[in-house]
Design a protein around this motif. Sequence first.
Motif, short mmCIF file in Angstrom:
data_model
loop_
_atom_site.label_atom_id
_atom_site.label_comp_id
_atom_site.label_asym_id
_atom_site.label_seq_id
_atom_site.Cartn_x
_atom_site.Cartn_y
_atom_site.Cartn_z
N LEU A 17 10.87 -3.39 -6.69
CA LEU A 17 9.91 -4.18 -7.46
C LEU A 17 10.26 -4.27 -8.94
CD1 LEU A 17 7.22 -5.67 -7.73
CD2 LEU A 17 6.03 -3.51 -7.51
N ASP A 18 10.84 -3.21 -9.50
CA ASP A 18 11.15 -3.21 -10.93
C ASP A 18 12.33 -4.13 -11.26
OD1 ASP A 18 12.69 -1.31 -9.47
OD2 ASP A 18 13.46 -0.57 -11.39
N ARG A 19 13.04 -4.60 -10.20
CA ARG A 19 14.19 -5.47 -10.45
C ARG A 19 13.83 -6.95 -10.42
NH1 ARG A 19 19.09 -2.68 -10.36
NH2 ARG A 19 18.54 -0.54 -10.88
N LEU A 20 12.58 -7.27 -10.11
CA LEU A 20 12.17 -8.68 -10.13
C LEU A 20 12.15 -9.19 -11.56
CD1 LEU A 20 9.11 -8.89 -7.66
CD2 LEU A 20 11.51 -9.36 -7.18
N THR A 21 12.27 -10.51 -11.71
CA THR A 21 12.06 -11.07 -13.04
C THR A 21 10.60 -11.54 -13.10
OG1 THR A 21 12.84 -13.19 -12.23
CG2 THR A 21 14.43 -11.83 -13.42
N GLU A 22 10.09 -11.77 -14.30
CA GLU A 22 8.69 -12.15 -14.45
C GLU A 22 8.39 -13.43 -13.67
OE1 GLU A 22 7.51 -12.10 -18.56
OE2 GLU A 22 7.83 -9.93 -18.72
N GLY A 23 7.34 -13.40 -12.86
CA GLY A 23 6.95 -14.56 -12.08
C GLY A 23 7.53 -14.58 -10.67
N GLU A 24 8.46 -13.67 -10.38
CA GLU A 24 9.10 -13.64 -9.07
C GLU A 24 8.23 -12.92 -8.04
OE1 GLU A 24 13.74 -13.28 -8.00
OE2 GLU A 24 13.06 -11.98 -9.61
N THR A 25 8.34 -13.35 -6.78
CA THR A 25 7.54 -12.77 -5.71
C THR A 25 8.43 -12.17 -4.63
OG1 THR A 25 5.82 -14.42 -6.11
CG2 THR A 25 5.78 -13.34 -3.97
N GLY A 26 7.96 -11.13 -3.98
CA GLY A 26 8.68 -10.55 -2.86
C GLY A 26 7.69 -9.99 -1.85
N VAL A 27 8.21 -9.61 -0.68
CA VAL A 27 7.35 -9.02 0.35
C VAL A 27 7.76 -7.57 0.53
CG1 VAL A 27 6.70 -9.11 2.78
CG2 VAL A 27 7.06 -11.24 1.51
N ILE A 28 6.78 -6.68 0.53
CA ILE A 28 7.09 -5.26 0.61
C ILE A 28 7.65 -4.91 1.99
CG2 ILE A 28 6.12 -2.92 0.48
CD1 ILE A 28 4.01 -3.98 -1.42
N VAL A 29 8.79 -4.19 1.99
CA VAL A 29 9.34 -3.75 3.27
C VAL A 29 9.33 -2.24 3.41
CG1 VAL A 29 10.78 -5.77 3.71
CG2 VAL A 29 11.70 -3.90 2.33
N GLY A 30 9.21 -1.49 2.33
CA GLY A 30 9.20 -0.03 2.49
C GLY A 30 9.08 0.68 1.16
N PHE A 31 8.97 2.01 1.25
CA PHE A 31 8.76 2.83 0.06
C PHE A 31 9.78 3.97 -0.01
CE2 PHE A 31 4.70 1.11 1.37
CZ PHE A 31 4.16 0.64 0.19
N ASP A 32 10.20 4.32 -1.19
CA ASP A 32 10.94 5.56 -1.42
C ASP A 32 10.18 6.37 -2.44
OD1 ASP A 32 13.24 4.75 0.20
OD2 ASP A 32 13.56 3.28 -1.40
N LEU A 33 9.01 6.86 -2.04
CA LEU A 33 8.12 7.56 -2.98
C LEU A 33 7.53 8.77 -2.28
CD1 LEU A 33 6.14 4.49 -4.36
CD2 LEU A 33 7.66 5.94 -5.72
N PRO A 34 7.04 9.74 -3.05
CA PRO A 34 6.32 10.85 -2.42
C PRO A 34 5.14 10.30 -1.61
CG PRO A 34 6.61 11.25 -4.78
CD PRO A 34 7.09 9.86 -4.51
N THR A 35 4.83 10.93 -0.49
CA THR A 35 3.80 10.40 0.42
C THR A 35 2.48 10.13 -0.29
OG1 THR A 35 4.82 11.82 2.03
CG2 THR A 35 2.83 10.67 2.73
N ASP A 36 2.04 11.05 -1.16
CA ASP A 36 0.76 10.88 -1.84
C ASP A 36 0.74 9.62 -2.69
OD1 ASP A 36 -0.47 13.00 -0.75
OD2 ASP A 36 -0.18 14.36 -2.46
N THR A 37 1.82 9.41 -3.44
CA THR A 37 1.91 8.21 -4.27
C THR A 37 1.93 6.98 -3.40
OG1 THR A 37 3.24 9.52 -5.80
CG2 THR A 37 3.22 7.15 -6.14
N GLN A 38 2.70 7.05 -2.32
CA GLN A 38 2.81 5.91 -1.42
C GLN A 38 1.43 5.54 -0.87
OE1 GLN A 38 5.48 6.41 1.95
NE2 GLN A 38 4.42 4.75 3.03
N ILE A 39 0.65 6.55 -0.46
CA ILE A 39 -0.67 6.26 0.12
C ILE A 39 -1.62 5.70 -0.93
CG2 ILE A 39 -2.70 7.36 1.14
CD1 ILE A 39 -0.70 8.98 2.83
#
Lengths: 89, 620
Positions: A17-39
Amino acid sequence: MTIIFSFGIIALVTKTLDRLTEGETGVIVGFDLPTDTQIRLMEMGFLEGHEVTLVRFAPLRDPLEVDVLNSRISIRRSEASGIRLRQFG
Amino acid sequence: MESGSGSLDKVFAITGNPNSGKTTIFNQLTGLHQKVANYPGVTVEKVAGTVRVNGTQFTVIDLPGTYSIHPRSPEEKIACEILCGLRPDTPRLQGVVCVVDSTTLERNLYLALQIRELGLPMLLVLNMADEMKERGGAIDQQQLAAQLGVPVVSTVGNRGLGVSRIRDFLARQAALDHMPICVGIPSGRPDPPEVRDRYHRARQIVAASQTERLRKPGLQDTLDRIVTHPVLGTALFLAIVIVVFQSIFSWARPLMDGIQVLFLWLSGWVKAHVEVPLLRSLLADGVLAGVGSVLAFLPQIFILFLFIALLEDSGYMARAAFLMDRVMKKIGLQGKSFLPLLSSYACAIPGVMACRTIENKNDRLATMMIAPLMTCSARLPVYTLLIAAFIPQTRVVGNLISLPTLALLGLYGLGFGIAVMVASLLKSSVLKSQATPFILELPPFRLPSARTVFNTIWNRCRFFIRRAGTVILGISLLLWVLASFPNTGDIHSSAAGSIGRVIEPVIRPLGFDWRIGIGLITSFAAREVIVSSLSTIYHVQAGDTGLTLVETVRMQMTPLTAVSLMVFFALACQCISTLAVVKRETNGWRWPLFLFAYMSLLAYVCSLIVYQGGKALGLA
């Protein structure tokens, strides 16, 4: 950044997500985050399959303003870099 | 007692996402019949109110705004425990009112579905119905009610439209004889599939009941773009900051002076009309001075919370946090810490109270712990006196700036610099926040409702007077006793004088004698009190010499002692009111004691270094 060619017709690009440019859209496919943050993020609407738009960066490029489920959420770059997106490119 | 007041034991709860207008609905229902307290053992605020329907009264609890009721944060834990009837201090609920923002229905339904799973009687309130209509949206209420299996009403909270139907629901549920039972208790660790299932259901419900989709809000986007713009947004932010700072720093002054004048007049009246000397002194210097010092904080608290309420409810505060987050992150804090710290430059009392806008507990505590290091206005009289006495009016840096100004700036910088260090230290040790990332909703810009703004200010002021004011008054009286007994009419032989002499060996290495010791003790009531104390002490000592206080101080102290004293005042927590407010806000003695201990130690060590270092360099 990974580039996957499926059937050689549609090029699917995955990036975080941090690699998008302003105004760009994407669809979430997964997470690489601690479970608590992810939830936490999932409960705010950051779910696999949901569209997210990067609205803008704060003046020093951190945090980010993101549109998800019609509401605007601010998250830091550190979390945004753990959200993987698919984009049609 | 009024008829029907027996129904106060019928308790309901209002719940909803932050920014759903939940509190506006609560204010519409209860008006000024509200009670603010803390839940025992935690820093979460308990707001409960009384609702009257046809002469019958019920209790309604305004639960903290949350996105989920899985009990992880203290707010979610409280919400979950009350909803499930697990708190011994709160009766089981008769029903739940779940407020949702109609413009972000899908996200809001996540919480609504969680609450419906509890099995309690529930009313879904589609708030901000006007905003949804303006954006071309439409929701089929019957369909939504059928899908959810709970009654649905639509409201415009800030205009009170539809609120009467919430009252009807409360009355209907309260009339039932049986007590509803909560069937499912959420666990602290939801798993991803559970979240996915619930959102899947929310999407189905929205698909079935939302007949018209909402347009993107054009004006909102423009406003958002301006407010978060690197140049325009920052300029606007600075302008707002200056207005807020200016208003608590100087616009509150006339009101504060007015209160002081009133109390001076009252104590003058007492002095003229009360015959018994001890009673006269108790009333004038103890009670009236104490009450006056409590009330003197009110203008600042009033003005600051007026701004906070306006900024929060308009949606600006979240943007300010968005702008400031990167800078505040550098010292381990976050965007929302900025305003409390800034307010503390006027006075740490409203600053500490403003910390409650920071949801993250560790960030809130860290901000609270450094707020009293900001140079508050009570330090200024002390600085002004000592600088005027010892710093010569020379111009330095190419005639641009005078030495006294430079000294004052240095003292501001000292407090700020130390605060930054303390914050980093705290946040990398005891107050490290691990699992709670900075996730903040940037709500749409909305016109604040006058009622909600008024209620916020009213509750804050009441809370301050009732909870902190009593402590401040008590301590003021204690200090009066110390300075007046044993009663010989001379502060030197009073208990404060004795304490001053007892602590002299401890403060001697800082360059302070017992007279400054008395000043340090009396300044616990308020920092600037040391000025009047010193004037009393030196006056008493020297007899009527006809010298001004500045000249007397110049004769009584060395320049090095004065610098050491200023450093001490910059860093020490010489303010019992701050400690009282920190105790109230953190709901315990631990943090105020820690605050006092660390600031005193810091002040002692720094003054020691300044004085002994100065002496070693031959500056005495």
